[in-house]
Design an enzyme around this catalytic site. Structure first.
Site, short mmCIF file in Angstrom:
data_model
loop_
_atom_site.label_atom_id
_atom_site.label_comp_id
_atom_site.label_asym_id
_atom_site.label_seq_id
_atom_site.Cartn_x
_atom_site.Cartn_y
_atom_site.Cartn_z
N ASP A 114 0.85 -1.18 0.00
CA ASP A 114 0.00 0.00 0.00
C ASP A 114 0.89 1.24 0.00
OD1 ASP A 114 -3.13 0.57 0.84
OD2 ASP A 114 -1.78 2.16 1.47
N ASN A 134 -2.40 13.00 -2.41
CA ASN A 134 -3.36 13.54 -3.38
C ASN A 134 -3.86 14.93 -2.98
OD1 ASN A 134 -3.48 11.67 -5.44
ND2 ASN A 134 -5.12 10.47 -4.52
N GLU A 188 -4.80 2.58 -4.14
CA GLU A 188 -3.34 2.66 -4.03
C GLU A 188 -2.74 1.36 -3.55
OE1 GLU A 188 -4.90 4.35 -0.07
OE2 GLU A 188 -5.56 4.15 -2.15
#
Length: 345
Positions: free
Chosen positions: A216, A224, A259
């Site tokens: 991950d 983001n 992700e």
């Protein structure tokens, strides 16, 4: 591939193929019957080499590889394996057939007129007022010549259009295949492939080792929010590229979702799998992305890893859950690290 065997030969090949499929735990579906029928008939040596290599690597032939081998060795590039594409090609053939018929009719008509005109010219007599006038013969030939030229020109236009349409259909077929198994952003296999391949490899049970890596990207939401989704997509693309570079067969790298990524590692135990995860971790940590707007370099990209190995009582969900728990431990311990479900036990 063309099948030219007699019924008795075909039955013999099938009798050889079925035990091979059973022994190697190959799912009994039509695609696999075709593959292993071709294998025992030994008509496609390259296919036999590929299947032997696959069996040696995996102990079976995973569905994904079966589909790839089938398309590569038994189906041509313009295979009509979807109804829509099949219908498109049929329509093209029908159109060309119609245009060819028109051209043929025009040619046949022209030949008839030419015969009649030659006969008239043969019988023509300058003193014979009832004979077909020469001017009329020439006019008729001229009109028919123009008509056949138009028909031929139209047919050629239809051929050119058909070639363009076939190219578009081939591209659509390729895209359809890609959409079914590949994540668009990262170019890795998608969750559908992951579920199918993991399930089949787990059915081998104690016949071989099997490990699973979940990883991950750390603090991806924060990334983001700070740099924007376009930069976030770029990070995911970099990670996907690293997984493709480092995870050669028999490893199967996939985009698990968001992700999160996964690597199925058939034939590998804990230590070898941990070494792969550590190599991936270091490469992700080394990612550097320069922002075009400011020129600054982003160097804070890391990922956490959880690994586990198949146990005798595992099913699909318990294996994934255990890898997920190991991933959670890696995050609790500070992220940017590799944890195994057996660490500390």
């Amino acid at each position: 591939m063309k099948y030219k065997e007699t019924p008795s030969q075909a039955a013999d090949y099938l009798r050889q193929a079925v035990p091979l499929m059973v022994r190697n735990r190959i799912p009994p579906n039509p695609l696999n019957y075709a593959l292993w029928y071709a294998y025992v008939s030994n008509q496609l040596p390259e296919l036999n080499v590929a299947l032997d290599s696959t069996l040696k690597t995996y102990g079976t032939c995973p569905n994904l590889l079966s589909e790839q081998l089938f398309r590569k060795h038994l189906v041509s590039d313009d295979a009509k394996d979807t109804e829509e594409i099949h219908n498109g090609l049929v329509n093209l053939v029908n159109t060309l057939h119609e245009q060819a018929s028109v051209a043929w009719e025009q040619t046949d008509s022209y030949s008839a007129v030419l015969r009649e005109s030659l006969e008239a010219l043969t019988d023509f007599n300058l003193t014979d007022t009832d004979a077909l006038p020469l001017e009329s013969i020439i006019r008729t030939l001229s009109l028919k010549t123009e008509a056949i030229n138009d028909a031929t020109r139209l047919f050629q236009q239809q051929i050119d259009a058909a070639q363009s349409e076939i190219a578009a259909l081939k591209q659509e077929l390729h895209q359809t295949r890609q959409d079914a198994s590949v994540d668009v952003l990262t170019d890795l296999f998608n969750r559908r492939v992951f579920d199918t391949e993991l399930e089949q490899l787990m059915q081998l049970g104690s016949l071989q080792e099997l490990s699973l890596i979940l990883l991950d990207v750390d603090h991806f939401k924060r990334f983001n929010d700070t740099y924007g989704h376009l930069m976030g997509d770029k990070v995911l693309q970099y990670v996907g590229r690293i997984l493709k570079d480092e995870c050669a067969e028999p490893l199967i790298p996939v985009r698990f979702g968001g992700e999160e990524f996964a690597v199925i590692a058939p034939g590998l135990g804990k230590d070898a799998t941990k070494a792969i995860a550590e190599r991936l971790r270091k490469r992700i940590e080394a990612i550097r992305i320069r922002q075009k707007s400011s020129g600054s370099v982003i160097s804070s990209i890391t990922a956490s890893f959880g690994i586990t190995c198949l146990r005798s009582n595992d099913d699909h969900s318990t294996l994934i859950e255990r890898a997920d728990q190991a991933l959670y431990q890696a995050k609790l311990q500070g992220r940017n690290r590799v944890c195994s479900d057996s660490d500390g036990q």
